[in-house]
Scaffold this motif. Structure first.
Motif, short mmCIF file in Angstrom:
data_model
loop_
_atom_site.label_atom_id
_atom_site.label_comp_id
_atom_site.label_asym_id
_atom_site.label_seq_id
_atom_site.Cartn_x
_atom_site.Cartn_y
_atom_site.Cartn_z
N GLY A 163 -8.17 1.36 -1.68
CA GLY A 163 -6.68 2.04 -2.09
C GLY A 163 -6.89 2.89 -3.05
N HIS A 183 3.18 1.53 -6.74
CA HIS A 183 2.23 0.72 -6.07
C HIS A 183 3.09 -0.63 -5.62
CE1 HIS A 183 2.71 -1.91 -9.87
NE2 HIS A 183 2.89 -0.76 -10.39
N ASP A 239 0.81 -1.02 0.02
CA ASP A 239 0.03 -0.24 0.09
C ASP A 239 0.85 1.25 0.14
OD1 ASP A 239 -2.22 -1.82 0.60
OD2 ASP A 239 -1.69 -1.44 2.71
N HIS A 282 -3.12 -0.91 -5.03
CA HIS A 282 -2.89 0.14 -3.95
C HIS A 282 -1.79 0.79 -4.05
CE1 HIS A 282 -4.39 0.99 0.34
NE2 HIS A 282 -3.83 1.95 -0.29
N ALA A 300 -2.23 1.19 5.16
CA ALA A 300 -2.41 2.02 4.35
C ALA A 300 -2.08 3.52 4.91
CB ALA A 300 -3.90 2.18 3.87
N ASP A 349 -8.12 2.66 4.49
CA ASP A 349 -7.48 3.25 3.25
C ASP A 349 -8.01 4.72 3.07
OD1 ASP A 349 -6.66 0.78 3.03
OD2 ASP A 349 -7.68 0.27 1.05
N SER A 406 -8.50 -0.04 -6.21
CA SER A 406 -7.96 -1.41 -6.59
C SER A 406 -9.23 -2.30 -6.29
CB SER A 406 -6.60 -1.76 -5.59
OG SER A 406 -5.64 -0.99 -5.84
#
Length: 555
Positions: free
Chosen positions: A325, A407, A48, A391, A108, A210, A346
């Motif tokens: 994400g 990513h 993430d 993500h 995240a 996220d 994602s």
């Protein structure tokens, strides 16, 4: 006198060497031209990743769910070029922070910098195991996740929680039939029919993860987040069954926290969202939200990789879909046209090779959003040894001429997640977006060059047979130094004449052992690795090597 003569001789040797070897072309527009390349070696652990360019230091900083040392949450890496990452000791958030409100599922991280106040804000998701009933009504709520915020005056942290609690936000879905209340303890098998599910009580609090903050140029601030799939069983008419989904929502934030020079103010949701879903006569806090993306609102079959997992796993897994994400940014088509908002997201399970990236567009931050028919724009490619791609975050090259999507992915279906960088291109006029995922050699991001090599010793002087050493530093146009212990880049060193002694290179340290009295010249050249193996000398400008030369004097 012998030392002086030897030093003079070394200077003569230095002057006699080809100009390109004696001094690299480090300046001017011509110096920006370089043969340097980079490739995704899938060696840097990360999940993430959120990446930002720090103008003060010239480094890119990547914040990762994974990669922190013991006693910390969220790994931090830095890179001069979006490819050669260096792990920084510790992590973003201390596990023993006195204001720590979460207990696990630290996911995240994203970091935003306010140049006016000099503050860096870390948004992150975490799961609480105390005060669960206060936040989600039920003490046994399975996924009680929320979003916290920490602050620092350095992109390298450590960040400290602003408050001993998450953001003051209680999103509530009043239209949801809480089928979890009529399911068994395992919570994997939902009611068999829609009619049976609609007998469940209405309303549930929403766990969310996220976080992604978008700052529009009109001064308004938005928090996008993913609703945890848990307690979001959605009836799929086509499949004739319930599927548990995560969706992407948004809420507007006030700007008080952003403008506070002390960094002591927690972000707050906009007034119109507070208690927007509370019925008349109710006392409990029930906040609103704006739906952004859901499968039902815009169906795309590529998001269905896990809708039959319950049967395939023999009842061990749930039938699920994911939309998570997200990253939001804005472009201008030009010629007086309205701006276009892009949102990458994602879908599918991050643990599965089918994890991929799609995007949607809108004319305003809160939509309506429309998914692209080109989705997924990033997905697995077994031919390139790349799986579970997703993500990430969008960041520009140092000069702003190119954009990249950084990513995570996996080099095989059994590997842990690693950090990848992929070129991202946008066509605002056509509302198009493409991500060029590559594991081959790619041109250096524009603005990274020109490079410079510097030695910390102007000359190496000493007796024959005894090593003399210098450290070297290779920097970008913005002054960020490369980690020369990273195998993607290194320095090579040689003596001229070769018979003058031996040279040993260990990362950034160069040791010379003269074999006889006299003068010589040590030349240190910057090299990059190729995807197919081996290294090459980096040149720039008119083909000059990126190098530095140091006189060596022995007696």
């Amino acid at each position: 006198m012998k030392r002086l003569l030897a030093f003079i001789a070394a200077l003569v040797l230095l002057g006699a060497m080809p100009a390109a070897a004696a001094q690299s072309d480090n300046g001017g527009a011509a110096g920006k031209r370089t043969n340097a390349t980079w490739f995704n070696d899938a060696k840097t652990p990360g999940a993430d990743p959120y990446v930002r360019f720090d103008e003060a230091s010239g480094y890119y900083y990547a914040y990762s769910t994974e990669g922190a040392d013991d006693g910390y949450h969220f790994g931090i890496y830095r890179s001069p070029d979006l490819a050669t990452w260096e792990h920084l000791p510790g992590g973003a958030l201390r596990a023993d922070d006195a204001k720590n409100w979460a207990h696990d599922w630290y996911w995240a991280p994203e970091v935003y910098f306010n140049a006016k106040t000099g503050l860096y804000f870390l948004f992150y998701a975490g799961r609480m195991n105390t005060r669960v009933a206060e936040n989600f009504k039920y003490a046994d709520f399975e996924e009680p996740s929320k979003v916290g915020v920490a602050v620092s005056r350095s992109p390298a942290g450590p960040f400290r929680d602003i408050a001993a609690e998450p953001i003051d936000y209680f999103p509530y879905d009043p239209a949801y039939h809480d089928v979890n209340l009529i399911m068994d303890k395992a919570q994997k098998k939902p009611p068999p029919t829609l009619a049976a599910g609609e007998k469940a009580p209405l309303g549930t609090y929403i766990p969310f993860i996220d976080p992604n903050v978008f700052f529009d140029d009109d001064g308004r601030v938005y928090l996008y987040f993913s609703r945890n799939a848990y307690r979001n069983w959605v009836w799929d008419t086509d499949l004739g069954k319930y599927v548990e989904e995560s969706n992407i929502y948004a809420v507007e934030l006030t700007a008080d926290w952003w403008n506070d020079p002390t960094g002591r103010t927690m972000p707050a949701i906009g007034p119109r969202y507070r208690n927007a879903n509370r019925a008349p006569g109710e006392d409990a806090r029930k906040d609103g939200f704006t739906p952004i993306l859901s499968y039902a609102g815009d169906q795309q079959p590529w998001e269905n990789a896990h809708v039959d997992d319950y049967a395939k796993s023999g009842g061990q897994k749930k039938d699920r879909r994911w939309a998570e994400g997200s990253t939001t940014f804005k472009t201008y088509p030009g010629h007086g046209k309205k701006p276009v908002y892009y949102l990458t997201y994602s879908a599918n399970n991050f643990e599965n090779e089918f994890y991929g990236v799609g995007y949607a567009v809108a004319d305003s931050p809160l939509g309506p959003w429309k998914k692209s028919a080109a989705n997924p724009v990033l997905s697995q490619d077994p031919a390139k040894g790349r799986y579970s791609t997703g993500h990430g975050s969008v960041v520009a090259s140092p000069d702003g001429r190119a954009q990249y999507y950084v990513h995570h992915g996996r080099p095989s279906t059994v590997d842990d997640r690693k950090i990848y960088t992929s070129l991202l291109s946008v066509d605002p006029a056509a509302k198009g977006l493409a991500i060029s995922a590559s594991t081959a050699d790619e041109p250096m991001p524009s603005g990274v060059a020109p490079f410079e090599v510097r030695a910390d010793r102007r000359a190496l002087i000493g007796p024959q047979g005894r090593p003399a050493a210098t450290s070297v530093t290779v920097t970008t146009a913005d002054g960020a130094a490369f980690d020369l212990a990273n195998p993607l880049n290194r320095v090579a060193a040689r003596l001229w004449p070769p018979s003058a002694g031996t040279v040993q290179v260990t990362g950034s340290r160069i040791a010379v052992t003269p074999s006889k009295p006299g003068a010589a010249v040590l030349t240190v050249t910057y090299q990059r690795a190729r995807a197919a193996g081996g290294c090459f000398d980096v040149t720039q400008g008119r083909g000059h090597p990126v190098a530095v030369s140091v006189p060596v004097i022995a007696w």
